[in-house]
Design an enzyme around this catalytic site. Structure first.
Site, PDB file in Angstrom:
ATOM      1  N   VAL A 214      -2.168  -2.111  -4.304  1.00  0.00           N
ATOM      2  CA  VAL A 214      -2.181  -3.435  -5.003  1.00  0.00           C
ATOM      3  C   VAL A 214      -1.930  -4.628  -4.439  1.00  0.00           C
ATOM      4  CG1 VAL A 214      -1.818  -2.317  -7.258  1.00  0.00           C
ATOM      5  CG2 VAL A 214       0.188  -2.994  -6.203  1.00  0.00           C
TER       6      VAL A 214
ATOM      7  N   THR B  44       0.786  -1.218  -0.010  1.00  0.00           N
ATOM      8  CA  THR B  44      -0.031   0.145  -0.020  1.00  0.00           C
ATOM      9  C   THR B  44       0.645   1.238   0.024  1.00  0.00           C
ATOM     10  OG1 THR B  44      -0.422   0.284   2.315  1.00  0.00           O
ATOM     11  CG2 THR B  44      -2.106  -1.289   1.102  1.00  0.00           C
TER      12      THR B  44
END
Length: 622
Positions: A431, A412
């Protein structure tokens, strides 16, 4: 940009404040920048490579700045991101009269280009927004499970839940950013996307933190055509100081600039992305993109320890977990609750109890978590837990009455923004793992998330040997549980701070400690962020303490005195070379300042922004 900083009213107003620690870091960064600039100059003269990846001179957004600091003070607006270029880009938007949301769009898209291991168009996010008038919103742009997903889809191949196209959830970041912009944006959409286009197309310098993550992920990068095309040259991975290009992503961003998110969720970009995912063996469909919806809700709000905490509701466990920790500490009824080694011991014990409770949470659209939420937000419930905490000892993991294996999310990126009207925004974007699914869509330049790994599945074999949490089982269109903790802090109804962090399961402990350091202990903002942290996962029953040399050469380690003290209380300790990265913005509520054109109904104090030196972040403001 150096000239721009020197001309900024920040210095003329006498508000710049850099600690000795920060000044030393600034000198170190300057020396690094000069060294890299020399390498770049030599490389240009020698023209050592005809490839796209080189050390050639860069445009405005790819340069090295010689004047830097982990902390900045400003009257009007600030952006604290974990990359200096993105802080600058967001601040330039604010200078032009942009809303905090405008700056968030530009900052998030920038981060997706220069820190693609952590976030990007292929991922999701949570955003908390508080307007200067006091209205609050929570934007849930978390990834969702594809329509074809099921709880037993990984039974025959557990690894495909973590790596590869089957680990991908439906991306939500772009949809959430655009929705927030349609409601609050002041500047044109194209203006906000352009800096990210320039970075992707014209190239950006790889900073040390990204370089390290590329090195760690070398095998996965070499194994994937998309990642290989972006992060290698002549079969070798790029390193710090190299210039990286993602021209396909630049083209994707240009299309999004021209046609908005429709191009992603209902147009050519989405079709190309789906084609790449399916060709690699994934189950994402164009219909999944078309059906994606941002959840717009009210933030969780709780009054604790003299402050009001605003945070994300589930499927984020961040705000609920943070509030439970703070309520446990508040139940001691003394401001000295977190003082000295005993205070750290109490904090660790509160963390362990929090982790025992949080795996009962899940997506409220799919599971009933009303009772769990009520308990975790209840001061009475926290007080009952506090009665089970003893100042002279810790306990085996079983004492904390856990039921399920922990969510072990990762990665993150986080940033904090306050604009000239005192609209405040806290956003964490992801992601998931480094470079997500370890796949990059060759036709779009987008890194695929591996957010499906944040779900629990019946066949999970976790390190703690506990059963998986049914509340977090996969269902089509469901959002997985998360540790992200974007937070806004109020004091007597006024904006006091914005904070949050990145680092998966380490986020909640890190954000809790930064909050305690500044708002309870009274540490200055930079010290509150840079102070060594401890972490706990409940199982194994081990306190992880920071002991590492960060990217700029500084060493962060818990003191020997504190380690000895914790061991005397029965804690097993192990060092960790990592943890979480936190950004913090605070507003001085003691001394109001005059800002030309300001609203008389809104309090204006000096803003202090800190980007965590553990990464390459540097804040910006004006």
């Amino acid at each position: 940009m150096v000239q721009e900083r020197l001309a900024a009213p920040l210095l003329n107003d006498g508000l710049e404040s850099i600690s000795k620690h920060s000044l030393q870091r600034s000198i170190a960064r300057a020396l690094l920048a000069l060294l890299l600039a020399t390498v770049i100059a030599v490389a240009c003269v020698l023209t050592f490579s005809s490839q796209n990846h080189n050390r050639a001179s860069l445009d405005t957004y790819g340069h090295f700045q010689l004047e830097t600091s982990d902390i900045i003070k400003a009257k009007h607006g600030v952006v604290a991101a974990d990359d200096e270029r993105c802080s600058d880009i967001g601040t330039n938007v604010l200078r032009e009269g942009g809303h905090a949301v405008d700056a968030a769009v530009a900052t998030a898209l920038c981060l997706g280009v220069v820190n693609p291991m952590s976030s990007g168009l292929g991922g999701g996010a949570f955003m908390i927004l508080r307007s200067s008038k006091g209205q609050t919103q929570a934007f849930d742009m978390r990834e969702t499970a594809p329509q074809a997903a099921s709880e037993d889809m990984y039974a025959k191949n557990p690894l495909s839940k973590k790596v590869g196209p089957l680990s991908m959830g439906v991306p939500g970041e772009l949809a959430g950013l655009h929705l927030a912009w349609t409601q609050h944006g002041k500047l044109p959409w194209k203006r906000l996307v352009q800096p990210a286009i320039d970075l992707a197309s014209r190239g950006f310098v790889i900073m040390p933190y990204l370089a390290n993550d590329i090195k760690v992920s070398e095998g996965a990068i070499l194994a994937d055509r998309g990642l290989r095309d972006v992060f290698t040259v002549d079969g070798k991975i790029l390193g710090a100081g190299d210039v990286c290009y993602n021209k396909k992503l630049g083209q994707t961003l240009q299309t999004i600039s021209d046609f908005g998110p429709e191009a992603f969720y209902n147009g050519s970009i989405g079709k190309s992305l789906v084609a790449d995912v399916q060709a690699a063996g994934g189950i994402l469909t164009f219909t999944d993109l078309q059906n994606y919806k941002v959840e717009l809700t009210d933030p969780i709000s709780a009054d604790v320890m003299g402050y009001t905490i605003l945070g994300m509701p589930p499927p984020s466990s961040g705000a609920v977990g943070l509030i439970l920790i703070l309520n446990i500490l508040a139940s001691y009824g003394t401001p000295d609750v977190v003082k000295d080694i005993v205070g750290l011991h109490r904090t660790i014990e509160a963390l362990k109890h929090m982790f025992a409770e949080r795996m009962n949470l899940g997506d409220p659209n799919y599971v009933n978590i009303t009772e769990v939420m009520s308990d975790m937000l209840s001061p009475k419930f926290a007080e009952e837990i506090r009665k089970r905490i003893y100042d002279n000892t810790t306990f085996p993991s079983e004492y904390y009455e856990y039921k399920y294996s922990q969510l072990r999310d990762n990665g993150t990126s986080h940033f904090c923004i306050v604009d000239s009207e005192r609209n405040a925004l806290s956003m964490t974007t992801t992601v998931n793992w480094l470079f997500g699914a370890k796949k990059l869509s060759p036709s779009t330049g987008i890194v695929l998330n591996n957010e499906m790994d944040d779900f629990s599945i019946p066949t999970d074999i976790s390190p703690d040997k506990l059963p998986p949490a049914p509340a977090n089982f996969i269902r089509p269109n469901k959002r997985p549980l998360s540790s992200m903790t974007p937070t806004i802090v109020l004091k007597d109804g006024q904006l006091a701070g914005v904070l949050g962090g990145s680092g998966g399961m380490y986020i909640i402990p890190a954000v809790a400690q930064v909050f305690i350091n500044h708002f309870i202990k009274g540490m200055d903002p930079l010290a509150a962020v840079t102070a060594p942290r401890v972490f706990h996962k409940l199982i194994p029953n081990v306190v992880r303490y920071e002991n590492w040399t960060i990217v700029d050469g500084d060493h962060i380690e818990l003191s020997d005195e504190w380690k000895v003290g914790l061991r005397k209380l029965g804690h097993e300790l192990k060092p960790i070379a990592g943890g979480a990265i936190c950004q913090l913005v605070v507003q001085n509520l003691d001394n109001p300042i005059k800002v030309q054109g300001s609203d008389n109904q809104v309090f204006y104090g000096v803003l202090t922004a800190v980007s965590d030196p553990r990464k390459d972040g540097i804040p910006a403001g004006f």
